[in-house]
Design a protein around this motif. Structure first.
Motif, PDB file in Angstrom:
ATOM      1  N   VAL A 101       0.778  -1.361  -0.130  1.00 66.47           N
ATOM      2  CA  VAL A 101      -0.014  -0.024  -0.003  1.00 66.47           C
ATOM      3  C   VAL A 101       0.933   1.322  -0.092  1.00 66.47           C
ATOM      4  CG1 VAL A 101      -2.208  -0.434   1.031  1.00 66.47           C
ATOM      5  CG2 VAL A 101      -0.414  -0.248   2.516  1.00 66.47           C
ATOM      6  N   THR A 102       2.121   1.041   0.456  1.00 65.67           N
ATOM      7  CA  THR A 102       2.851   2.371   0.739  1.00 65.67           C
ATOM      8  C   THR A 102       3.490   2.624  -0.507  1.00 65.67           C
ATOM      9  OG1 THR A 102       4.676   0.921   1.766  1.00 65.67           O
ATOM     10  CG2 THR A 102       2.965   2.204   3.089  1.00 65.67           C
ATOM     11  N   ALA A 135      -5.216   3.777  -1.891  1.00 61.59           N
ATOM     12  CA  ALA A 135      -3.690   3.815  -1.758  1.00 61.59           C
ATOM     13  C   ALA A 135      -3.289   3.288  -3.197  1.00 61.59           C
ATOM     14  CB  ALA A 135      -3.396   2.472  -1.045  1.00 61.59           C
ATOM     15  N   THR A 149      -6.345  -7.054   1.105  1.00 62.89           N
ATOM     16  CA  THR A 149      -6.192  -5.883   2.273  1.00 62.89           C
ATOM     17  C   THR A 149      -5.496  -6.608   3.459  1.00 62.89           C
ATOM     18  OG1 THR A 149      -8.453  -6.186   3.099  1.00 62.89           O
ATOM     19  CG2 THR A 149      -7.939  -4.199   1.372  1.00 62.89           C
ATOM     20  N   LEU A 381      -3.709   4.764   7.876  1.00 62.69           N
ATOM     21  CA  LEU A 381      -2.616   4.720   6.859  1.00 62.69           C
ATOM     22  C   LEU A 381      -1.313   5.291   7.412  1.00 62.69           C
ATOM     23  CD1 LEU A 381      -4.699   6.746   3.990  1.00 62.69           C
ATOM     24  CD2 LEU A 381      -4.385   4.222   4.025  1.00 62.69           C
ATOM     25  N   PRO A 384       0.981   8.956   2.827  1.00 66.59           N
ATOM     26  CA  PRO A 384       1.320   8.638   1.483  1.00 66.59           C
ATOM     27  C   PRO A 384       2.197   9.802   0.777  1.00 66.59           C
ATOM     28  CG  PRO A 384      -0.889   9.505   2.002  1.00 66.59           C
ATOM     29  CD  PRO A 384      -0.223   9.539   3.082  1.00 66.59           C
TER      30      PRO A 384
END
Ligand code: GLC
Length: 437
Positions: A101-102, A135, A149, A381, A384
């Motif tokens: 996701v990152t 993401a 996920t 999260l 981002p």
């Protein structure tokens, strides 16, 4: 015939753009059904079996395509480094990038991914869990489609807590109290988690950080919160688990996911912080934990928030792929309910598609899915930002120094905050990554 169907002109224009792009990279033109095409991606070795099911089903739909699943290391950081080296060299080997996701901001900012907006309109995007889809966005464009996920969860031995007439903990104090009362190390440890210097440590930390009401980097203002009292308290909690309260084994500073899970699975820990895949393994036929495990959100202070790190994996298409249209077709297949069933039912991975959480087949295989969907409200999260990998390296390094007792938690967090501010203020290229020694 081109494999992407429907929506006429706009899609055709986008395909032509892709073909031109592929040609400009010195690669093959549009996919042709006459030649055999191999699509390649790199993934953790432990996921290969589950991906095989998806890949073989895709090949049955498209007999002229072969999907090659290259087994990589388990650590997300190491796979990121492998992809980074390959993409920096403009190597066409990996058509699909199996992304954490990152990774989106870094990979998209570096120009390594093809934008996917044309292939996933609003209706298709609405099929995914919103946070998982988000993401994949960078500067308003879509570069990654979620496949599964992850969410940080707190597993506990419901049988031991029930026998001691204890409710599952909601605060750090309750967790500490229960573990102190019920643990008997080294046979039965209190709380196991992932304390090795790698991305997993950061996931553990942000949950404890949110739990104390703190923050790491505010993506909007670029404020850094690592030297605030809440962050110092969060780091002190983790250090305290090892050195002060001794509710975590000293070896926790070397644990990744599977090290900590094995201890829990062997009945040697009361609490485990981990991801959803642990549930199915703990409840499998023959597991000594069957019927003896509960799951809750991570604990918090009175002013903090119960948080689970949002993790998860998805696909992007390499800018250097020689078969971008086919790669997109595979990605679209991976996002169907059929593929989500194949991928998630055996693995215990949490789906990325909303409908999968209400799918009778998947729910029959694993009723836990319904509870998991509710726990998603606690998702938090990681920031981002394009230079996320470097920010994570800084945090990992300083947290690790504190956990090993080399420096006090407060100094570690002040140093981490200072370096993070310097990083965010400097203007090195987004794709660059220099791993700390
Ligand atoms: C899981 C998560 C991922 C995270 C990693 C850390 O694979 O899905 O987001 O970065 O664990 O170990």
């Amino acid at each position: 015939m081109i494999p992407l169907r429907g929506r006429g002109g706009r899609r055709l224009a986008a395909i032509l753009a892709l073909v031109a792009l592929a040609a400009s990279c010195g690669s093959e033109a549009a996919p042709r059904r006459t030649s055999r095409v191999t699509l390649t991606t790199l993934l953790p070795a432990s996921e290969k079996t589950f991906w095989e099911a998806v890949a073989r089903a895709f090949e049955r739909h498209h007999p002229e395509i072969r999907v090659d699943l290259v087994e990589g290391p388990e650590s997300t950081d190491l796979r990121e480094d492998l992809y980074t080296a390959s993409l920096l060299a403009r190597d066409p080997t990996f058509d699909l990038i199996y992304m954490d996701v990152t990774w989106t901001p870094k990979f998209a900012a570096a120009g390594w991914l093809l934008p996917l907006d044309e292939w996933f309109d609003a209706r298709e995007r609405a099929r995914f869990l919103p946070a998982a889809l988000a993401a994949g966005l960078y500067e308003g464009r879509l570069f990654r489609i979620p496949m599964r996920t992850d969410l940080g969860l707190l597993y506990y031995r419901s049988d031991w807590l029930a026998a001691a007439h204890r409710d599952p903990p909601r605060t750090f104090d309750e967790l500490e109290r229960i573990t102190r009362d019920l643990q008997a190390p080294p046979g039965r440890w209190g709380f196991v988690w992932q304390g090795k210097q790698y991305e997993g440590l950061v996931c553990n930390f942000i949950e404890v950080l949110e739990g104390h009401g703190g923050f790491w980097i505010d993506p909007a203002t670029r404020d850094v919160g690592l030297d605030r009292p809440e962050a110092i308290a969060a780091a002190s909690f983790l250090v305290g688990c090892i050195v002060r309260d001794r509710i975590s084994p000293p070896g926790v500073t070397t644990y990744q996911e599977e090290d900590s899970r094995r201890l829990f699975q062997d009945g040697r820990a009361i609490f485990l912080r981990s991801w959803p895949y642990v549930w199915q393994l703990s409840q499998a036929a023959g597991s000594p934990l069957k019927g003896r495990v509960g799951v809750t959100a991570m604990v918090r202070t009175a002013s903090g928030r119960a948080a689970g790190a949002l993790g998860g994996w998805g696909l992007g298409v390499s800018r250097y792929s020689r078969h971008p249209a086919w790669a997109i077709e595979l990605m679209r297949f991976a996002a169907t309910l059929e593929a989500q069933r194949l991928f998630c039912s055996e693995s215990g991975f949490a789906p990325a598609v909303e409908a999968a959480y209400a799918d009778p087949d998947l729910l029959a295989a694993d009723p836990f899915l319904a509870r998991l969907r509710v726990l998603h409200d606690h998702a938090v999260l990681r920031p981002p930002v394009p230079r996320y990998a470097l920010a994570s390296d800084i945090l990992q390094r300083h947290l690790s120094a504190a956990l090993s007792g080399a420096v006090p938690a407060e100094r570690a967090m002040r140093d981490a905050a200072r370096e993070t501010r310097l990083l965010l203020a400097s203007a090195a290229p987004a794709g660059a990554r220099t791993r700390a020694p």
